[in-house]
Design a protein around this motif. Sequence first.
Motif, PDB file in Angstrom:
ATOM      1  N   VAL A   1       0.712  -1.090   0.205  1.00 58.74           N
ATOM      2  CA  VAL A   1      -0.016   0.082  -0.327  1.00 58.74           C
ATOM      3  C   VAL A   1       1.008   1.518  -0.121  1.00 58.74           C
ATOM      4  O   VAL A   1       0.647   2.365  -0.519  1.00 58.74           O
ATOM      5  CB  VAL A   1      -1.260  -0.044   1.147  1.00 58.74           C
ATOM      6  N   ARG A   2       1.761   1.214   0.799  1.00 62.54           N
ATOM      7  CA  ARG A   2       2.470   2.581   0.712  1.00 62.54           C
ATOM      8  C   ARG A   2       3.470   2.410  -0.568  1.00 62.54           C
ATOM      9  O   ARG A   2       3.813   4.140  -0.711  1.00 62.54           O
ATOM     10  CB  ARG A   2       3.609   2.301   1.545  1.00 62.54           C
ATOM     11  N   ALA A   3       3.563   1.260  -1.522  1.00 62.24           N
ATOM     12  CA  ALA A   3       5.107   1.728  -2.781  1.00 62.24           C
ATOM     13  C   ALA A   3       3.442   2.000  -3.226  1.00 62.24           C
ATOM     14  O   ALA A   3       3.559   3.401  -4.030  1.00 62.24           O
ATOM     15  CB  ALA A   3       5.215  -0.154  -3.247  1.00 62.24           C
ATOM     16  N   ILE A   4       2.012   1.908  -3.560  1.00 63.40           N
ATOM     17  CA  ILE A   4       1.159   2.256  -4.782  1.00 63.40           C
ATOM     18  C   ILE A   4       0.918   3.339  -4.022  1.00 63.40           C
ATOM     19  O   ILE A   4       0.708   4.671  -5.186  1.00 63.40           O
ATOM     20  CB  ILE A   4       0.084   1.125  -4.058  1.00 63.40           C
ATOM     21  N   ASN A   5       0.991   4.449  -2.974  1.00 61.40           N
ATOM     22  CA  ASN A   5       0.094   5.544  -2.394  1.00 61.40           C
ATOM     23  C   ASN A   5       1.753   6.454  -2.676  1.00 61.40           C
ATOM     24  O   ASN A   5       1.765   7.470  -3.645  1.00 61.40           O
ATOM     25  CB  ASN A   5       0.165   5.760  -1.323  1.00 61.40           C
ATOM     26  N   ASN A   6       3.205   6.277  -2.760  1.00 65.54           N
ATOM     27  CA  ASN A   6       4.470   6.462  -3.244  1.00 65.54           C
ATOM     28  C   ASN A   6       4.570   6.805  -5.363  1.00 65.54           C
ATOM     29  O   ASN A   6       4.604   7.609  -5.628  1.00 65.54           O
ATOM     30  CB  ASN A   6       5.769   5.779  -2.259  1.00 65.54           C
ATOM     31  N   LEU A   7       4.021   5.499  -5.545  1.00 68.74           N
ATOM     32  CA  LEU A   7       3.408   5.946  -6.792  1.00 68.74           C
ATOM     33  C   LEU A   7       3.149   6.629  -7.180  1.00 68.74           C
ATOM     34  O   LEU A   7       3.378   7.418  -8.573  1.00 68.74           O
ATOM     35  CB  LEU A   7       3.919   4.243  -7.896  1.00 68.74           C
ATOM     36  N   ALA A   8       1.483   6.595  -6.773  1.00 67.14           N
ATOM     37  CA  ALA A   8       1.382   7.927  -7.195  1.00 67.14           C
ATOM     38  C   ALA A   8       1.816   9.316  -7.078  1.00 67.14           C
ATOM     39  O   ALA A   8       0.482   9.638  -7.261  1.00 67.14           O
ATOM     40  CB  ALA A   8      -0.407   7.647  -6.285  1.00 67.14           C
TER      41      ALA A   8
ATOM     42  N   LEU B   1      -4.984  -1.407 -13.682  1.00 72.10           N
ATOM     43  CA  LEU B   1      -5.468   0.048 -12.439  1.00 72.10           C
ATOM     44  C   LEU B   1      -6.455  -0.061 -11.799  1.00 72.10           C
ATOM     45  O   LEU B   1      -6.738   0.934 -11.422  1.00 72.10           O
ATOM     46  CB  LEU B   1      -5.072   0.592 -14.084  1.00 72.10           C
ATOM     47  N   LYS B   2      -7.748  -1.140 -12.748  1.00 78.68           N
ATOM     48  CA  LYS B   2      -8.928  -1.088 -11.799  1.00 78.68           C
ATOM     49  C   LYS B   2      -8.942  -1.566 -10.534  1.00 78.68           C
ATOM     50  O   LYS B   2      -9.496  -1.184  -9.612  1.00 78.68           O
ATOM     51  CB  LYS B   2     -10.037  -0.936 -13.235  1.00 78.68           C
ATOM     52  N   LEU B   3      -8.281  -2.822 -10.091  1.00 76.98           N
ATOM     53  CA  LEU B   3      -7.782  -3.145  -9.622  1.00 76.98           C
ATOM     54  C   LEU B   3      -7.135  -2.387  -8.265  1.00 76.98           C
ATOM     55  O   LEU B   3      -8.058  -2.247  -7.195  1.00 76.98           O
ATOM     56  CB  LEU B   3      -6.548  -4.834  -9.549  1.00 76.98           C
ATOM     57  N   ILE B   4      -5.927  -1.387  -8.707  1.00 74.66           N
ATOM     58  CA  ILE B   4      -5.772  -0.733  -7.653  1.00 74.66           C
ATOM     59  C   ILE B   4      -6.280  -0.221  -6.842  1.00 74.66           C
ATOM     60  O   ILE B   4      -6.232   0.468  -5.643  1.00 74.66           O
ATOM     61  CB  ILE B   4      -3.927  -0.351  -8.318  1.00 74.66           C
ATOM     62  N   LYS B   5      -7.043   0.870  -7.892  1.00 74.64           N
ATOM     63  CA  LYS B   5      -7.718   1.798  -7.187  1.00 74.64           C
ATOM     64  C   LYS B   5      -8.736   1.250  -6.754  1.00 74.64           C
ATOM     65  O   LYS B   5      -9.457   2.420  -6.277  1.00 74.64           O
ATOM     66  CB  LYS B   5      -8.490   2.234  -9.278  1.00 74.64           C
ATOM     67  N   ASN B   6      -9.995  -0.113  -6.478  1.00 74.49           N
ATOM     68  CA  ASN B   6     -10.875   0.359  -6.012  1.00 74.49           C
ATOM     69  C   ASN B   6      -9.991  -0.546  -4.868  1.00 74.49           C
ATOM     70  O   ASN B   6     -10.975  -1.353  -3.233  1.00 74.49           O
ATOM     71  CB  ASN B   6     -10.925  -1.359  -6.588  1.00 74.49           C
ATOM     72  N   LEU B   7      -8.538  -0.764  -4.289  1.00 75.35           N
ATOM     73  CA  LEU B   7      -8.444  -0.944  -3.024  1.00 75.35           C
ATOM     74  C   LEU B   7      -8.390  -0.816  -1.769  1.00 75.35           C
ATOM     75  O   LEU B   7      -8.495   0.468  -2.164  1.00 75.35           O
ATOM     76  CB  LEU B   7      -6.652  -1.155  -2.845  1.00 75.35           C
TER      77      LEU B   7
ATOM     78  N   LYS C   1      -6.110   7.030  -5.063  1.00 73.28           N
ATOM     79  CA  LYS C   1      -8.047   6.340  -5.799  1.00 73.28           C
ATOM     80  C   LYS C   1      -7.468   7.710  -7.253  1.00 73.28           C
ATOM     81  O   LYS C   1      -8.103   7.194  -8.917  1.00 73.28           O
ATOM     82  CB  LYS C   1      -8.659   6.563  -5.305  1.00 73.28           C
ATOM     83  N   LEU C   2      -7.675   8.420  -7.213  1.00 75.93           N
ATOM     84  CA  LEU C   2      -8.283   9.551  -8.309  1.00 75.93           C
ATOM     85  C   LEU C   2      -6.396  10.029  -9.803  1.00 75.93           C
ATOM     86  O   LEU C   2      -6.943   9.589 -10.076  1.00 75.93           O
ATOM     87  CB  LEU C   2      -7.678  11.055  -8.066  1.00 75.93           C
ATOM     88  N   VAL C   3      -5.280   9.211  -8.645  1.00 76.60           N
ATOM     89  CA  VAL C   3      -4.249   8.969  -9.804  1.00 76.60           C
ATOM     90  C   VAL C   3      -4.737   7.971 -10.764  1.00 76.60           C
ATOM     91  O   VAL C   3      -4.373   7.811 -11.864  1.00 76.60           O
ATOM     92  CB  VAL C   3      -3.244   8.663  -8.817  1.00 76.60           C
ATOM     93  N   PHE C   4      -4.972   6.379  -9.832  1.00 72.00           N
ATOM     94  CA  PHE C   4      -5.164   5.473 -11.384  1.00 72.00           C
ATOM     95  C   PHE C   4      -6.794   5.401 -11.394  1.00 72.00           C
ATOM     96  O   PHE C   4      -6.566   5.537 -12.359  1.00 72.00           O
ATOM     97  CB  PHE C   4      -5.470   4.044  -9.603  1.00 72.00           C
ATOM     98  N   ASP C   5      -7.127   6.278 -10.942  1.00 71.55           N
ATOM     99  CA  ASP C   5      -8.955   7.178 -12.268  1.00 71.55           C
ATOM    100  C   ASP C   5      -8.458   7.636 -13.926  1.00 71.55           C
ATOM    101  O   ASP C   5      -8.561   7.333 -14.697  1.00 71.55           O
ATOM    102  CB  ASP C   5     -10.190   8.052 -11.680  1.00 71.55           C
ATOM    103  N   GLU C   6      -6.822   8.544 -13.269  1.00 71.78           N
ATOM    104  CA  GLU C   6      -7.055   9.246 -14.364  1.00 71.78           C
ATOM    105  C   GLU C   6      -5.948   8.470 -15.434  1.00 71.78           C
ATOM    106  O   GLU C   6      -5.945   8.145 -16.664  1.00 71.78           O
ATOM    107  CB  GLU C   6      -6.136  10.230 -13.429  1.00 71.78           C
ATOM    108  N   LEU C   7      -5.515   7.330 -14.283  1.00 70.00           N
ATOM    109  CA  LEU C   7      -4.862   6.506 -15.147  1.00 70.00           C
ATOM    110  C   LEU C   7      -5.134   5.744 -16.294  1.00 70.00           C
ATOM    111  O   LEU C   7      -4.946   5.161 -17.066  1.00 70.00           O
ATOM    112  CB  LEU C   7      -3.716   5.864 -14.831  1.00 70.00           C
ATOM    113  N   ILE C   8      -6.039   5.300 -15.617  1.00 67.21           N
ATOM    114  CA  ILE C   8      -7.430   4.424 -16.525  1.00 67.21           C
ATOM    115  C   ILE C   8      -8.137   5.318 -17.309  1.00 67.21           C
ATOM    116  O   ILE C   8      -8.319   4.728 -18.588  1.00 67.21           O
ATOM    117  CB  ILE C   8      -8.480   4.121 -15.174  1.00 67.21           C
ATOM    118  N   ASN C   9      -8.588   6.547 -17.472  1.00 71.51           N
ATOM    119  CA  ASN C   9      -8.649   7.216 -18.020  1.00 71.51           C
ATOM    120  C   ASN C   9      -8.144   7.028 -19.912  1.00 71.51           C
ATOM    121  O   ASN C   9      -8.139   7.396 -20.527  1.00 71.51           O
ATOM    122  CB  ASN C   9      -9.569   8.761 -17.915  1.00 71.51           C
ATOM    123  N   ASP C  10      -6.496   7.406 -19.147  1.00 77.38           N
ATOM    124  CA  ASP C  10      -5.518   7.726 -20.110  1.00 77.38           C
ATOM    125  C   ASP C  10      -5.134   6.314 -20.734  1.00 77.38           C
ATOM    126  O   ASP C  10      -3.956   6.274 -21.246  1.00 77.38           O
ATOM    127  CB  ASP C  10      -4.527   8.922 -18.883  1.00 77.38           C
TER     128      ASP C  10
END
Length: 406
Positions: free
Chosen positions: A27-34, A51-57, A65-74
């Motif tokens: 979780v810390r790693a994913i937050n840091n990448l965001a 991307l969807k899996l991580i967004k919904n963790l 979550k906002l970052v991965f929502d944008e990555l999904i749109n991108d």
Amino acid sequence: MLIQLDKSIEQDLFRNLHNLNENSLEVRAINNLAIAYRNGWHIIIGPLRILKLIKNLEHIDKSTKLVFDELINDYTFQKSYKDLVEEFILVKGLDGEPKRIENENETSYYYEAPLNYFNIVTRCFRSTLLCEDESDYDFYNKLVKKYIKENKEISGVDICFSSSNGGGVNAYKALERGINESRNPILAIADSDMKYPNSSEGQTLKKLKQKENQYMSTNIIEVYPLQVRAKENLIPPSLYLLGTGNSYKNHLKKLELIEKLNSEQLLYFNIKDGYKVKHFKDLRFMEYYKNIFLEVDDLISCSIEEIDKKTDDDEIVVNGAKGIVEKFTYYFLENGIEQELQSKKRLSNPSPQLLSVISEMEAILEKKENLFNNLPEYILEVILDLCKKIISWGCSKGNTYGTLGA
């Protein structure tokens, strides 16, 4: 830098899903990448399912979550980002150290890093561009930004680096310090200092390569030697004449003749410092350069025969052009030409001579607008390779806070 999430991350996260909490390494790693994406330090891509899996963790930050929502749109733009780079980071597995993976043809490579490697935020910091001094960093940074601006196929991409001043021969210490302190990606660029083809490399580059070999198996680093003697050799004399004002004009005209006679010699010619008597005692040096010393009038301050009689080995007999890259950066990579042109246009009752100068400057400005189309063939591929290398290590979408509603 481009960070690609591997499809195997899905199984790894599912396997640990019931153990995850706010303090989990994953979780810390994913937050840091965001955080890295939000700050414009790196570009992140990955399979849509990941991307969807991580967004919904459950335990990741709201901003993540906002970052991965944008990555999904991108998502549809992912291929265009991947096509831009040669080196990238593939996030694969959970634990371990980064490693360099050679492609089958062994002419290129990428890096693998486990997800939990990024649980320390400094490892997600923007890539470091390590140069021999601050003026080198400024030149490379602005040269690549100019390349991106002129290349219409590259849209929505910027470069983002932190600078590190290597201090010449001590650059290897700056590289080792960066590895030990932050472990973010580091690209070190160094002059080859080669005097002619197949001559030995300079001490700065040799020491950097030694550190690269020592640490490359567990760090995301690369030492990139210029394919020319030094940064001064990246710009042809014909462009220096247009983009450095009146500095060294007579000397540059002589170097321009070399560009016409045998441009390959300009890849190794000591443009910055020139040559002393002692250099003419190197038989291989004379074998490679003797023709231009004979054919270009007044390139040396005396005849070759007279040099043989001189007793002071440190006497300068071929002038250098110190500071010429900085002047070129100001005129061609910043707005120096535009500023001087505007100041001349503001003068009232211009003379015919001034009008002629204004006309010449307007023609130079046109060449500046298409700088890469005006590079001679002998240096074009060298500069393009350099630009692509820097983009691979520093590619970014810029700061994304505004697009995320933060």
